[in-house]
Design a protein around this motif. Structure first.
Motif, PDB file in Angstrom:
ATOM      1  N   GLY B  21       0.822  -1.210   0.000  1.00  0.00           N
ATOM      2  CA  GLY B  21       0.000   0.000   0.000  1.00  0.00           C
ATOM      3  C   GLY B  21       0.853   1.256   0.000  1.00  0.00           C
ATOM      4  O   GLY B  21       0.535   2.246  -0.666  1.00  0.00           O
ATOM      5  N   LEU B  25       1.164   4.375  -2.754  1.00  0.00           N
ATOM      6  CA  LEU B  25       1.137   5.818  -2.483  1.00  0.00           C
ATOM      7  C   LEU B  25       2.382   6.514  -3.038  1.00  0.00           C
ATOM      8  O   LEU B  25       2.301   7.595  -3.626  1.00  0.00           O
ATOM      9  CB  LEU B  25       1.028   6.111  -0.982  1.00  0.00           C
ATOM     10  CG  LEU B  25       0.913   7.609  -0.721  1.00  0.00           C
ATOM     11  CD1 LEU B  25      -0.520   8.080  -0.889  1.00  0.00           C
ATOM     12  CD2 LEU B  25       1.457   8.012   0.617  1.00  0.00           C
ATOM     13  N   ASP B 229     -15.639  12.904  -1.306  1.00  0.00           N
ATOM     14  CA  ASP B 229     -14.410  13.573  -0.880  1.00  0.00           C
ATOM     15  C   ASP B 229     -13.719  12.876   0.286  1.00  0.00           C
ATOM     16  O   ASP B 229     -12.509  13.003   0.444  1.00  0.00           O
ATOM     17  CB  ASP B 229     -14.720  15.019  -0.448  1.00  0.00           C
ATOM     18  CG  ASP B 229     -14.946  15.917  -1.650  1.00  0.00           C
ATOM     19  OD1 ASP B 229     -14.333  15.648  -2.705  1.00  0.00           O
ATOM     20  OD2 ASP B 229     -15.730  16.880  -1.543  1.00  0.00           O
ATOM     21  N   ASP B 230     -14.486  12.152   1.096  1.00  0.00           N
ATOM     22  CA  ASP B 230     -13.855  11.579   2.288  1.00  0.00           C
ATOM     23  C   ASP B 230     -13.054  10.314   2.004  1.00  0.00           C
ATOM     24  O   ASP B 230     -12.367   9.809   2.885  1.00  0.00           O
ATOM     25  CB  ASP B 230     -14.895  11.339   3.396  1.00  0.00           C
ATOM     26  CG  ASP B 230     -15.995  10.388   2.949  1.00  0.00           C
ATOM     27  OD1 ASP B 230     -15.927   9.879   1.803  1.00  0.00           O
ATOM     28  OD2 ASP B 230     -16.924  10.149   3.735  1.00  0.00           O
ATOM     29  N   ALA B 231     -13.148   9.787   0.780  1.00  0.00           N
ATOM     30  CA  ALA B 231     -12.403   8.553   0.494  1.00  0.00           C
ATOM     31  C   ALA B 231     -11.707   8.556  -0.867  1.00  0.00           C
ATOM     32  O   ALA B 231     -11.075   7.575  -1.236  1.00  0.00           O
ATOM     33  CB  ALA B 231     -13.338   7.345   0.590  1.00  0.00           C
ATOM     34  N   ARG B 233      -9.579  10.970  -4.114  1.00  0.00           N
ATOM     35  CA  ARG B 233      -8.945  12.177  -4.639  1.00  0.00           C
ATOM     36  C   ARG B 233      -8.976  12.120  -6.168  1.00  0.00           C
ATOM     37  O   ARG B 233      -8.929  11.045  -6.760  1.00  0.00           O
ATOM     38  CB  ARG B 233      -7.474  12.287  -4.222  1.00  0.00           C
ATOM     39  CG  ARG B 233      -7.226  12.658  -2.773  1.00  0.00           C
ATOM     40  CD  ARG B 233      -5.747  12.955  -2.572  1.00  0.00           C
ATOM     41  NE  ARG B 233      -5.345  14.053  -3.436  1.00  0.00           N
ATOM     42  CZ  ARG B 233      -5.440  15.341  -3.106  1.00  0.00           C
ATOM     43  NH1 ARG B 233      -5.908  15.696  -1.934  1.00  0.00           N
ATOM     44  NH2 ARG B 233      -5.042  16.271  -3.956  1.00  0.00           N
ATOM     45  N   SER B 244      -4.792   2.823  -5.175  1.00  0.00           N
ATOM     46  CA  SER B 244      -5.511   2.740  -3.904  1.00  0.00           C
ATOM     47  C   SER B 244      -4.561   2.443  -2.758  1.00  0.00           C
ATOM     48  O   SER B 244      -4.311   1.301  -2.429  1.00  0.00           O
ATOM     49  CB  SER B 244      -6.615   1.690  -3.972  1.00  0.00           C
ATOM     50  OG  SER B 244      -6.077   0.415  -4.141  1.00  0.00           O
ATOM     51  N   PRO B 245      -4.051   3.485  -2.126  1.00  0.00           N
ATOM     52  CA  PRO B 245      -3.240   3.291  -0.927  1.00  0.00           C
ATOM     53  C   PRO B 245      -4.036   2.632   0.199  1.00  0.00           C
ATOM     54  O   PRO B 245      -3.459   2.180   1.172  1.00  0.00           O
ATOM     55  CB  PRO B 245      -2.817   4.709  -0.543  1.00  0.00           C
ATOM     56  CG  PRO B 245      -2.925   5.510  -1.809  1.00  0.00           C
ATOM     57  CD  PRO B 245      -4.076   4.898  -2.558  1.00  0.00           C
ATOM     58  N   GLY B 246      -5.334   2.533   0.063  1.00  0.00           N
ATOM     59  CA  GLY B 246      -6.179   1.820   1.017  1.00  0.00           C
ATOM     60  C   GLY B 246      -7.575   1.718   0.427  1.00  0.00           C
ATOM     61  O   GLY B 246      -7.915   2.455  -0.504  1.00  0.00           O
ATOM     62  N   ASP B 248     -10.224   2.702   1.573  1.00  0.00           N
ATOM     63  CA  ASP B 248     -10.895   3.986   1.747  1.00  0.00           C
ATOM     64  C   ASP B 248      -9.996   5.159   1.390  1.00  0.00           C
ATOM     65  O   ASP B 248     -10.177   6.273   1.900  1.00  0.00           O
ATOM     66  CB  ASP B 248     -11.395   4.125   3.195  1.00  0.00           C
ATOM     67  CG  ASP B 248     -12.692   3.371   3.408  1.00  0.00           C
ATOM     68  OD1 ASP B 248     -13.401   3.111   2.415  1.00  0.00           O
ATOM     69  OD2 ASP B 248     -12.998   3.041   4.576  1.00  0.00           O
ATOM     70  N   ASP B 249      -8.996   4.909   0.557  1.00  0.00           N
ATOM     71  CA  ASP B 249      -8.102   5.991   0.117  1.00  0.00           C
ATOM     72  C   ASP B 249      -7.830   5.746  -1.374  1.00  0.00           C
ATOM     73  O   ASP B 249      -6.844   5.134  -1.749  1.00  0.00           O
ATOM     74  CB  ASP B 249      -6.809   5.962   0.941  1.00  0.00           C
ATOM     75  CG  ASP B 249      -5.879   7.126   0.631  1.00  0.00           C
ATOM     76  OD1 ASP B 249      -6.181   7.907  -0.305  1.00  0.00           O
ATOM     77  OD2 ASP B 249      -4.838   7.258   1.322  1.00  0.00           O
ATOM     78  N   ARG B 251      -7.359   7.037  -5.210  1.00  0.00           N
ATOM     79  CA  ARG B 251      -6.831   8.209  -5.898  1.00  0.00           C
ATOM     80  C   ARG B 251      -6.852   7.985  -7.404  1.00  0.00           C
ATOM     81  O   ARG B 251      -6.175   7.095  -7.904  1.00  0.00           O
ATOM     82  CB  ARG B 251      -5.422   8.491  -5.394  1.00  0.00           C
ATOM     83  CG  ARG B 251      -5.436   8.683  -3.880  1.00  0.00           C
ATOM     84  CD  ARG B 251      -4.096   9.034  -3.305  1.00  0.00           C
ATOM     85  NE  ARG B 251      -4.220   9.165  -1.854  1.00  0.00           N
ATOM     86  CZ  ARG B 251      -3.436   9.903  -1.091  1.00  0.00           C
ATOM     87  NH1 ARG B 251      -2.435  10.563  -1.643  1.00  0.00           N
ATOM     88  NH2 ARG B 251      -3.629   9.975   0.204  1.00  0.00           N
ATOM     89  N   GLU B 286      -8.927  -6.325   3.753  1.00  0.00           N
ATOM     90  CA  GLU B 286      -7.901  -5.272   3.863  1.00  0.00           C
ATOM     91  C   GLU B 286      -6.677  -5.861   4.566  1.00  0.00           C
ATOM     92  O   GLU B 286      -6.776  -6.713   5.437  1.00  0.00           O
ATOM     93  CB  GLU B 286      -8.462  -4.082   4.661  1.00  0.00           C
ATOM     94  CG  GLU B 286      -7.490  -2.904   4.830  1.00  0.00           C
ATOM     95  CD  GLU B 286      -7.702  -1.745   3.847  1.00  0.00           C
ATOM     96  OE1 GLU B 286      -7.422  -1.942   2.641  1.00  0.00           O
ATOM     97  OE2 GLU B 286      -8.142  -0.664   4.285  1.00  0.00           O
ATOM     98  N   ARG B 287      -5.506  -5.391   4.129  1.00  0.00           N
ATOM     99  CA  ARG B 287      -4.227  -5.878   4.672  1.00  0.00           C
ATOM    100  C   ARG B 287      -3.993  -7.363   4.363  1.00  0.00           C
ATOM    101  O   ARG B 287      -3.373  -8.091   5.153  1.00  0.00           O
ATOM    102  CB  ARG B 287      -4.085  -5.587   6.172  1.00  0.00           C
ATOM    103  CG  ARG B 287      -4.265  -4.109   6.521  1.00  0.00           C
ATOM    104  CD  ARG B 287      -4.006  -3.821   7.981  1.00  0.00           C
ATOM    105  NE  ARG B 287      -2.605  -3.598   8.271  1.00  0.00           N
ATOM    106  CZ  ARG B 287      -2.051  -3.728   9.482  1.00  0.00           C
ATOM    107  NH1 ARG B 287      -2.787  -4.134  10.493  1.00  0.00           N
ATOM    108  NH2 ARG B 287      -0.787  -3.490   9.665  1.00  0.00           N
TER     109      ARG B 287
END
Lengths: 507, 507
Positions: B21, B25, B229-231, B233, B244-246, B248-249, B251, B286-287
């Motif tokens: 992850g 990023l 916007d909260d998850a 970019r 996807s660095p996560g 819920d992240d 990009r 996840e992970r």
């Protein structure tokens, strides 16, 4: 054979330094542009890298390598890259190894929980919400100190171990000496300012400053100072900071108030100073533990120099006022250099450290240092903090603290486990003036250069005398090299502050 | 005891997944916002993490754990998280371990040098500048394939090993079957379009589109589709991608042309599709190595679905045209839905893959697949590439290639060591139509929903049937679950393309 061992050391350090650089980027991203919901997994990612870094930096292989390289180190001049890398890494390694990993993890968890508790406690102005977390952090901190002192007898007292993290080799007794002198000299100056506070009008900087104009303007200022697009970024955060994922990847942040010029303008100059330090470290130290600043006080000496000694000095406004006039003609159209100089230098006691002026800022720090020192020597308990805080604010600044949110709960540091850090802010001011005296001797035309917006000589001086060395020297060693004494000396700062009060408020 | 072993496995996978992850990023940052001079140290940082990840993912500890968990895995249903995590991790682990680290590093270095050589070669349109690098990459690739086939007899031919990286289990023979059918059906359609190319006017989308308006508009479109916007970019890059660095992240990136609507509009919808896939993976994965898409073709099926099946479909413009009218009243003020539908669907052969239309795009891919397959079976040599390329472009698209920059040198992939990847783009189109047939059966009101800008039912269907599973299933297993056949079937895509040509160019 020895060269081979040294190469192996450099490979290992390249690896740990890479992980450190990545952590710095992850932290920057987290605080500037990460989507909010990315927080949970980001905390996991960072914890994993921190754990891997800690493992690598306490491995027996690394310890043996550092031992075996002792002779090689001693065959080199003290300030050779090779000798310095071995010496400083050994110091870091020993310190890292003295504290058990589990204790570090416990402290990190306590700090994360403390941080969340602090957010609530400050919002509700309720110290009791933070108190148990602080007690746990202090308890674990003392346990960690005991481990360090059991394996290293160079410390005079427990609190020195905390100082050492940010200011290698600094003793509590030295900070007390410096701060006592600074406090004694500052208090009468504060009294003089209080008597004539209304004689300075700073309404100029409390005008209307559209944020898009501010963004363009502070970027132009940063570029005049030395920011370049190919190696720097400027972004927005709530709590500005500087970060360096690499010597040529410098990221500073700022924040904008649409009705107050100072936060973005001086904040950017401040963070530029931090950034320039790490940008100036010799490339020969990249990917080693030395590719950072010598200490937090030295770091802060650089940010304060750009923010205050340059940004709040008279010469700067010969260049700066036309910039403001172009950006905000309605506000500064008829202002003189003296008007702006006085407005940005208005002094006077206030409750919040991060809003404090150059003069009273140091008293905010002295107060925090004294509390930390007494907390770790057992003179006071966590439960006493609000009372001690309020009493000392009254004594040092003459102010009544209306609630804990504006008092003992205002800073994130303690809740986040950062004890030993505050002193470095005021020591940074002390060092910045010690350096400034020397710089002015060596660059006699500095004022004229600043008035013309020319900063190249200054940048070169800082790079050559300070920045390039990274963490090669302890703060005391570096002071000795640059200004001839290894002691932190508050006299230049006191003389500077006295001169400013004389200039602004009359002799 | 077994549960303990499984927990240990999850801890190890959490660690490797965290490093993965972080690499994601670092790559995102590198391609979007990193200052240019940060490139050198960034390459070092990423190489270090890649090395640590590879070490951890080939450790004997991990192998033993996976062996010891066989019984536990077999006691669970095939699609249980636990069984799937063990099964897929074991597959990854074995594959990773078959190739020696030194060979991987050699391939990585050859690819980095190949990338730089490609930049020059394309700029100068000189294949000879790239040729020795490609030869080295192919040589190392064959060596790597030999290691894999020595330890795994599940492959029919060498090239399958390359396909397997992006499309687990996919065979060269299956791709040939699918592509032969697709090619045979597409070529007559291309001939029909060529005869009547001028019957479609796309000047509408070649207007004046100020970039700030485009930025606001494509963000609004993305939000209508499901971007929050909260998850998420949305940033700018030269070569758009999703990362996807996560979970819920997420990009995604896009690029803006101020005289052409399509790149940002459809590019954003495309990358949204990739992002939504990784955003929809079950949090229970996840992970773990399963927190990504099932394969590159499945990934591409999602991006193509949003870009083409939705974005270039008639119903979408009932919602989309008013958006365009508000954003660009001068351009779209008097346009009808049909005008826009026709403009964004103009077909016709062209030289550059990334600018190709829906119909000819697949032929660009077939051509690349055939070259790769023949290169790795020894039928052709690297030196033959320009000639084979130009001959096939003439045969498939009827075009003459004026120079290698617009021919064999146009894509970064080969120079960067990416062989086996191209097929997944066209297979993605194939899969997207296989899925679309099923979706339209299960959501009968889909067209109306799309016309109203409502995408919730569709998002839920995709999440439940595809996204949540992450990499639990191979592409063939997932196809079987969702559409009832495990085979990639080009018929729905061919029917769709035929219908589009009929609709746009007359029967």
């Amino acid at each position: 054979m020895t060269q081979e061992m040294y190469d192996t050391l450099r490979e290992k350090l390249a690896e740990t330094s890479d992980i450190g650089g990545v952590l710095s980027l992850l932290g920057w991203d987290q605080q500037t542009i990460m989507p909010a919901k990315g927080a949970a997994i980001r905390a996991n990612r960072m914890a994993t890298l921190t754990k891997i870094l800690d493992e690598k930096f306490r491995s027996d292989d690394l310890g043996k390598l550092l031992d075996d390289l002792t002779e090689f180190e001693e065959s080199m001049p003290f300030d050779a890259d090779e000798a310095s890398i071995i010496r400083v890494t050994r110091r870091d390694y020993k310190m890292n190894k003295l504290v058990p990993t589990e204790l570090k993890v416990a402290l990190m968890n306590a700090s994360n929980q403390g941080y969340m508790a602090w957010v609530t406690a400050r919002k509700e102005s309720d110290f009791s919400k933070l108190r148990p977390h602080l007690e746990e952090i202090v308890r674990l901190g003392k346990e960690s100190i005991a481990h360090v002192r059991a394996g290293d007898d160079s410390f005079e007292e427990d609190y020195d171990v905390l100082l050492h993290r940010y200011e290698p080799g600094l003793k509590s007794s030295e900070v007390t000496r410096v701060f006592d002198e600074l406090k004694a000299a500052t208090k009468p100056l504060v009294d003089r300012v209080r008597e004539r506070e209304s004689s300075i009008d700073d309404s100029l900087v409390h005008g209307t400053f559209p944020i898009d104009v501010q963004e363009r303007t502070v970027l132009a200022v940063a570029k005049q100072l030395g920011f370049t697009d190919d190696a720097w970024r400027l972004d927005v955060t709530q709590h500005p900071f500087a970060s360096s994922p690499g010597i040529d990847d410098i990221r500073i942040t700022t924040r904008y108030h649409d009705d107050f010029l100072n936060p973005a303008w001086f904040g950017t100059m401040h963070e530029f100073g931090h950034g320039l330090y790490e940008h100036g470290v010799s490339k020969s130290l990249e990917r080693t533990p030395l590719a950072r600043g010598a200490s937090m006080a030295f770091h802060e000496s650089q940010s304060r120099m750009w923010e205050n000694l340059i940004g709040r000095g008279r010469p700067f406004w010969a260049w700066g006022l036309p910039v403001l006039k172009r950006a905000y003609p309605d506000v500064f159209g008829s202002a003189t250099e003296d008007d702006v100089y006085r407005a940005v230098n208005k002094l006077g006691p206030s409750l919040i450290r991060v809003e404090a002026d150059e003069l009273t800022y140091n008293l905010h720090i002295v107060l925090r240092f004294e509390i930390e020192r007494d907390l770790f020597s057992g003179k006071i308990e966590v439960a006493d903090l609000p009372e001690v805080w309020n009493r000392n604010i009254k004594e040092y600044l003459g102010l009544d603290v209306p609630n804990d949110a504006q008092g003992v709960l205002q800073d994130v540091h303690w809740g986040h486990g950062l004890f030993g850090y505050f002193s470095t802010y005021a020591l940074g001011n002390v060092v910045s003036l010690q350096l400034w005296e020397r710089i002015r001797q060596e660059i006699p035309t500095l004022d004229d250069q600043i008035a013309n917006g020319e900063f190249e000589d200054l940048r070169n001086w800082l790079a050559e005398n300070i920045h390039q060395h990274g963490r090669k020297y302890t703060p005391n060693e570096l002071l000795k090299r640059v200004v001839g004494t290894e002691r932190f000396d508050p006299k230049p700062l006191i003389a500077y502050l006295t001169g400013k009060v004389d200039d602004l408020y009359g002799v």
